[in-house]
Structures are given as C-alpha cells and as structure tokens.
Design an enzyme around this catalytic site. Structure first.
Site, PDB file in Angstrom:
ATOM      1  N   HIS A  11       0.852  -1.178   0.000  1.00 54.58           N
ATOM      2  CA  HIS A  11       0.000   0.000   0.000  1.00 54.58           C
ATOM      3  C   HIS A  11       0.892   1.233   0.000  1.00 54.58           C
ATOM      4  O   HIS A  11       2.098   1.148   0.252  1.00 54.58           O
ATOM      5  CB  HIS A  11      -0.928   0.005   1.211  1.00 54.58           C
ATOM      6  N   ALA A  12       0.286   2.392  -0.258  1.00 53.11           N
ATOM      7  CA  ALA A  12       1.082   3.618  -0.261  1.00 53.11           C
ATOM      8  C   ALA A  12       1.817   3.787   1.060  1.00 53.11           C
ATOM      9  O   ALA A  12       2.967   4.234   1.087  1.00 53.11           O
ATOM     10  CB  ALA A  12       0.181   4.824  -0.531  1.00 53.11           C
ATOM     11  N   GLU A  13       1.175   3.450   2.183  1.00 49.19           N
ATOM     12  CA  GLU A  13       1.816   3.544   3.492  1.00 49.19           C
ATOM     13  C   GLU A  13       1.379   2.380   4.365  1.00 49.19           C
ATOM     14  O   GLU A  13       0.225   1.932   4.297  1.00 49.19           O
ATOM     15  CB  GLU A  13       1.433   4.845   4.221  1.00 49.19           C
ATOM     16  N   THR A  14       2.306   1.926   5.203  1.00 53.73           N
ATOM     17  CA  THR A  14       1.987   1.026   6.302  1.00 53.73           C
ATOM     18  C   THR A  14       2.487   1.690   7.581  1.00 53.73           C
ATOM     19  O   THR A  14       3.637   2.127   7.653  1.00 53.73           O
ATOM     20  CB  THR A  14       2.630  -0.353   6.123  1.00 53.73           C
TER      21      THR A  14
END
Length: 268
Positions: free
Chosen positions: A44-47
């Site tokens: 994902h774009a961020e974790t």
C-alpha cells in the site's frame, strides 16, 4: 501479530486510501529493515507502525513506511491508525503521536477523526523544465510546499486535473532533480471547493489515492484563493476521497472517516 488494512478518508469500503496498520507492544522498535519488508509486502502507499510511547508528551509513537522508504509525514495512515486504536478501545477523544514530524494529535468523534498537522505553506517557484510534457497539462502556477517539498501545480480546471495521464518516468526525473517528495496537481472544483491528485513515482507510489499530508499545503493555498477557512477537498484518483480542511496559523486540521476492510494475522 495483528495487522489491518484500513481505508482512510473514505465514506464507504474500497474508496479513499488503504493503509496497513500494525499495532506493536511497548518496547523497542522492530528492525527498520523488517518494517520496510512488511510495508513492501503490504504494497500500500503507506503502512503504519505504532507502539505505546514512553514520552511524557505523547501517548503513542508512530512511523510510516512506503513500499520503498520511511516517510516523515503521512495523513491517511495516521487517520487509519487512530481508527484502529479507537476500534480496539485503546484511545478515545484526543490522542498524541510522537513522529518524525513532531507531536501530532488526532481527535476521535462520532462524525469523523480530525488530525492536527503542521502547515506546509506553498512558496512560488518557476516550473521545472519538462513539467508540462510530463503532466501533459499546462501549469498555470507552481509552488514548493514547505518542509514536505512537494511541487504544487495549479492547472486550469477540474477536468484538466481528472484527465492527467502523466509520463511517470519523466515525472520521477523532475522529482529527483528537484529533491522533491512528489507532485500535487490541483484546480478549483465544481461539487467540492478544490480537487487534486498526487504523484510520487520516486517513492514507489505512482499515484496516491488520497494524500492527507498534501492537504497541509492545499488548505492554505485554497483558503487564501477562496477567502474561506473551512473547505472540502476531493482527491480525484480512481478510488477518490474527501478531506475536510481548516487552516489555522501554523497548523492545519484535516478531517475524514475510515473503514477497516481487512483484519488478519501477520506471521513473523
């Protein structure tokens, strides 16, 4: 170890921006390379990784990783983390996070979660060489956004924002030469006060679905242009997401909703 996927700045599942959320026990951080590997696996774009804080001025410590690097500031993953902690009964009302961008607070209410983030004021800058070709759209104004160092590009109208199909290789070159984080393209909206899209191919994120941190510069820009402090932005990615913003001095309040769509076990 429990891990979740939460759609942030979303009014329903499978919209907004999905973030991985991993709530850790108190104690030392896991190895950075392990957290980076988890973020790459989630893709994902961020974790986000969060742990109980030992600091007097914070309740939790919070870090964010893209699939390729650690970020200094991320809005949607902070919203997702707050949602996950609230769902577990670990936070209510106002909560403080210690992060690479200082102390960030979030307030949980029945109508959404409000983030208190530092402002990133746009500073006018000449358009980089090749920008129009990379975006396939004419830039009317260009700005660098404070410490985040996004390139904020104002284009003619909402239709132009929605139609952009960038040359990602060319855009990555512009980002790397300018020591930028990403490129935000924006215009005044029709249904919403403003619309935007965010591209960060150099960070492993060709297009981010909804970028809370980018609104720390979009909010003061459009507040000044439109003459109002309470605005609603729509990030016009394929998933789409709504961010309600209120600039206030050196801070920006970002408000949105979140939905857990996956809750599972991470085997380590």
């Amino acid at each position: 170890m429990r891990i979740r996927v939460v759609d942030a700045f979303a009014e329903r599942a499978f919209t907004g921006n999905p973030a991985g959320v991993c709530v850790l026990d108190a104690g030392p951080w896991p190895d950075d390379s392990w957290m980076q590997s988890v973020a790459a696996e989630m893709n994902h774009a961020e974790t986000a990784f969060v742990r109980p804080s030992e600091r007097a001025d914070a309740d939790w410590d919070l870090r964010w990783f893209t699939p390729t690097l650690e970020e200094r500031l991320c809005g949607h993953a902070t919203l997702a983390t707050t949602h996950a902690l609230a769902a577990d009964g670990k936070v209510s009302g106002k909560v403080a996070f210690a992060s690479l961008s200082g102390i960030l607070t979030a307030t949980v209410a029945d109508d959404g979660i409000t983030l208190d983030f530092p402002v990133n004021r746009p500073i006018a800058t000449p358009a980089p060489d090749g920008l129009e070709a990379a975006l396939q759209a004419e830039p009317l104004e260009t700005y660098v956004t404070g410490e985040l160092r996004d390139l904020l590009v104002v284009v003619r109208d909402e239709a132009t924002v929605r139609a952009i199909d960038p040359d990602y290789d060319a855009l990555a070159g512009i980002i790397e030469r300018g020591n930028l984080r990403g490129v935000v393209v924006t215009a005044q909206g029709s249904e919403y006060d403003f619309v935007s899209r965010f591209f960060a191919p150099s960070s492993g994120i060709p297009e981010d679905p909804v970028t809370g941190s980018a609104h720390t510069s979009l909010a003061p820009y459009w507040s000044e242009r439109l003459g109002r402090d309470e605005l609603t932005g729509y990030q016009a990615s394929a998933r789409g997401g709504i961010v309600r913003v209120v600039p206030s001095g050196d801070r920006v309040y970002l408000k949105g909703n979140a939905i857990t769509v996956l809750d599972g076990e991470l085997f380590v």
